[in-house]
Write a protein that holds these residues in place. Structure first.
Motif, PDB file in Angstrom:
ATOM      1  N   ARG A  27       0.840  -1.188   0.000  1.00  0.00           N
ATOM      2  CA  ARG A  27       0.000   0.000   0.000  1.00  0.00           C
ATOM      3  C   ARG A  27       0.877   1.241   0.000  1.00  0.00           C
ATOM      4  O   ARG A  27       1.883   1.322   0.700  1.00  0.00           O
ATOM      5  CB  ARG A  27      -0.900  -0.026   1.241  1.00  0.00           C
ATOM      6  CG  ARG A  27      -1.909   1.084   1.267  1.00  0.00           C
ATOM      7  CD  ARG A  27      -2.829   0.918   2.458  1.00  0.00           C
ATOM      8  NE  ARG A  27      -3.576  -0.302   2.344  1.00  0.00           N
ATOM      9  CZ  ARG A  27      -3.894  -1.053   3.387  1.00  0.00           C
ATOM     10  NH1 ARG A  27      -3.519  -0.714   4.592  1.00  0.00           N
ATOM     11  NH2 ARG A  27      -4.589  -2.155   3.220  1.00  0.00           N
ATOM     12  N   VAL A  50      -5.553  -0.151  -2.695  1.00  0.00           N
ATOM     13  CA  VAL A  50      -6.515  -0.211  -1.600  1.00  0.00           C
ATOM     14  C   VAL A  50      -7.870  -0.578  -2.181  1.00  0.00           C
ATOM     15  O   VAL A  50      -8.079  -0.541  -3.392  1.00  0.00           O
ATOM     16  CB  VAL A  50      -6.613   1.146  -0.855  1.00  0.00           C
ATOM     17  CG1 VAL A  50      -5.288   1.489  -0.203  1.00  0.00           C
ATOM     18  CG2 VAL A  50      -7.058   2.265  -1.791  1.00  0.00           C
ATOM     19  N   THR A  71     -10.621  -3.197   4.609  1.00  0.00           N
ATOM     20  CA  THR A  71      -9.403  -3.991   4.419  1.00  0.00           C
ATOM     21  C   THR A  71      -9.622  -5.484   4.313  1.00  0.00           C
ATOM     22  O   THR A  71      -8.726  -6.204   3.901  1.00  0.00           O
ATOM     23  CB  THR A  71      -8.421  -3.733   5.581  1.00  0.00           C
ATOM     24  OG1 THR A  71      -9.061  -4.078   6.828  1.00  0.00           O
ATOM     25  CG2 THR A  71      -7.999  -2.276   5.619  1.00  0.00           C
TER      26      THR A  71
END
Length: 462
Positions: free
Chosen positions: A4, A37, A81
């Motif tokens: 990320r 993401v 997530t």
């Protein structure tokens, strides 16, 4: 997600989008691709919001919506997530409102993309349009009054269609309280015979239109019943069905918006992978439960930490297991444990059962022995499986301190003391754990063979 990018990356994309006049969906898609993401997180970053700012905005738009799920930073982070954890459909709908996009635009699957709604100058009824899908209003006060009256009448009929009173709901919850007590002393198969008809009745009520408050209470009842069913199936070794029922319990608990229940169901579900694997799932579920229950001095928060402790200990993560034990004890000291005869309470004896498992796998045999003795005293002549589990962990500790004959005697006696209908696959698996820690050359001793013979007896599986 792996690799990320730093927050500054999304800032650069957002500045580019502002300069070039990109719509929000395009900005979010660019951030998702660039920063690796989820689209849900990308929409938040596209607005430059922190988790708390997104939560505050969500609470603002959902303030007057009955039954809207509560949201905090931890829950939003999980949805952003973890692809295996998705919000319910009505919450997705609210997230679409929040970010003014479609479910697809969030990487979920309502559509609230801003559109210009044309004003109809010709307001004559269209025979191709049904009342349920759209309303067209004819010009003139008389025609408008008829549509208003008809629509109000239809809404009133729907609101009056509720089929359960609050008195009936109270009685239903009283029956559930009795079942929760009965569960502790009843074998799994006959218990399923009590639980399933009760759940059928709840679902028959829930299938009808109910007021939001009633629907939430029905979801709570459903979550508890589904959890007990899943637990009974786990004891019987019916793993596929148990896993599916635990998933149903989590969905119902999430639909209820009761945070304590949401955490409790997850901590309970962690037992399945704790006993049967994979241990990583047991750690993940109990940790998720702990996050949901965080900042609350409740029995559920203590339960979640204790469940995480024993899963971590069995996984070999000593440092984090000890920290979880400390947290469980600290929270429990400030919590109200509830009725010890309630399967959904977490009295001291159950805390000690979980700590026994953690200490046993940490190799703290002296402390484990002290905890086991205290727990067995609190259980007294209780007829459920928990005292047997404690005796089996006592046996594992005795094997490790080289008291082999005593270990096998305790394990064999504990296993055989239960009637056949309570001698389930779960207990057989735990008793086999005792055999597994016995050194191979010592498994031919008479005590070890006697335990093996006991485990060869049929177990209750259906």
């Amino acid at each position: 997600m792996a690799d990320r990018h730093p927050l500054s990356c999304s800032v650069r994309v957002r500045e580019q989008a502002r300069e070039q006049g990109w719509p929000p969906d395009r900005t979010a898609a660019a951030i998702a691709q660039c920063c690796a993401v989820s689209l849900l997180r990308a929409h938040r970053l596209a607005r430059g919001w922190t988790l708390q700012q997104a939560v505050d905005a969500y609470r603002e738009i959902s303030r007057d919506i009955p039954g809207a799920a509560r949201l905090d930073q931890d829950q939003l982070r999980i949805w952003e997530t973890n692809h295996d954890r998705r919000p319910l459909a009505r919450t997705i709908d609210l997230l679409c409102r929040l970010y003014e996009t479609s479910a697809e635009g969030l990487g979920l699957s309502g559509n609230y993309t801003p559109t210009q709604i044309p004003v109809q100058r010709s307001l004559r009824p269209d025979s191709r349009t049904t009342h349920s899908s759209a309303v067209t209003v004819a010009t003139g006060p008389d025609s408008l009054d008829r549509v208003l009256d008809r629509t109000r009448y239809d809404v009133d009929r729907t609101l009056a269609r509720a089929t359960v009173s609050f008195v009936q709901l109270d009685l239903l919850e009283e029956r559930l309280a009795d079942l929760r007590c009965q569960y502790l002393v009843t074998a799994p198969v006959p218990m399923l015979g009590h639980l399933l008809p009760e759940l059928d009745e709840v679902q028959a009520i829930a299938a009808e239109r109910q007021p939001a408050l009633v629907q939430m209470r029905l979801s709570e009842v459903t979550a508890v019943l589904a959890t007990l069913i899943a637990d009974a199936l786990m004891k019987l070794g019916r793993l596929r069905q148990s896993r599916a029922w635990y998933a149903t319990a989590r969905s119902a608990a999430d639909d209820s918006t009761n945070a304590d229940l949401r955490a409790r169901v997850r901590a309970q579900a962690a037992m399945l992978p704790y006993y049967y694997g994979p241990l990583a799932s047991a750690v993940a579920l109990s940790r998720e439960a702990r996050i949901i229950a965080r900042h609350r001095a409740t029995a559920t928060a203590a339960f979640s930490a204790a469940a995480e402790a024993r899963a971590l200990a069995r996984q070999g993560d000593t440092a984090r297991a000890r920290e979880a034990i400390r947290l469980a004890r600290d929270v429990y000291d400030r919590a109200s444990p509830g009725d010890p005869d309630d399967a959904f309470a977490f009295p001291e004896r159950r805390l000690l059962l979980y700590l026994s498992g953690a200490l046993t796998y940490l190799g703290d045999t002296h402390e484990a022995d002290r905890v086991q003795a205290r727990a067995l005293t609190l259980y007294g002549d209780h007829q459920g499986i928990d005292p047997v589990l404690l005796h089996l962990e006592q046996a594992i500790c005795l094997v490790r301190t080289r008291h082999l004959s005593e270990a096998c005697r305790i394990a064999t006696g504990a296993y055989l003391q239960l009637p056949p209908d309570q001698r389930t696959e779960l207990l057989a698996a735990r008793a086999h754990d005792v055999l597994a820690v016995i050194p191979v050359p010592m498994r031919t001793t008479s005590a070890a063979r006697e335990l093996g013979d006991a485990l060869a007896l049929p177990t209750s599986t259906r």
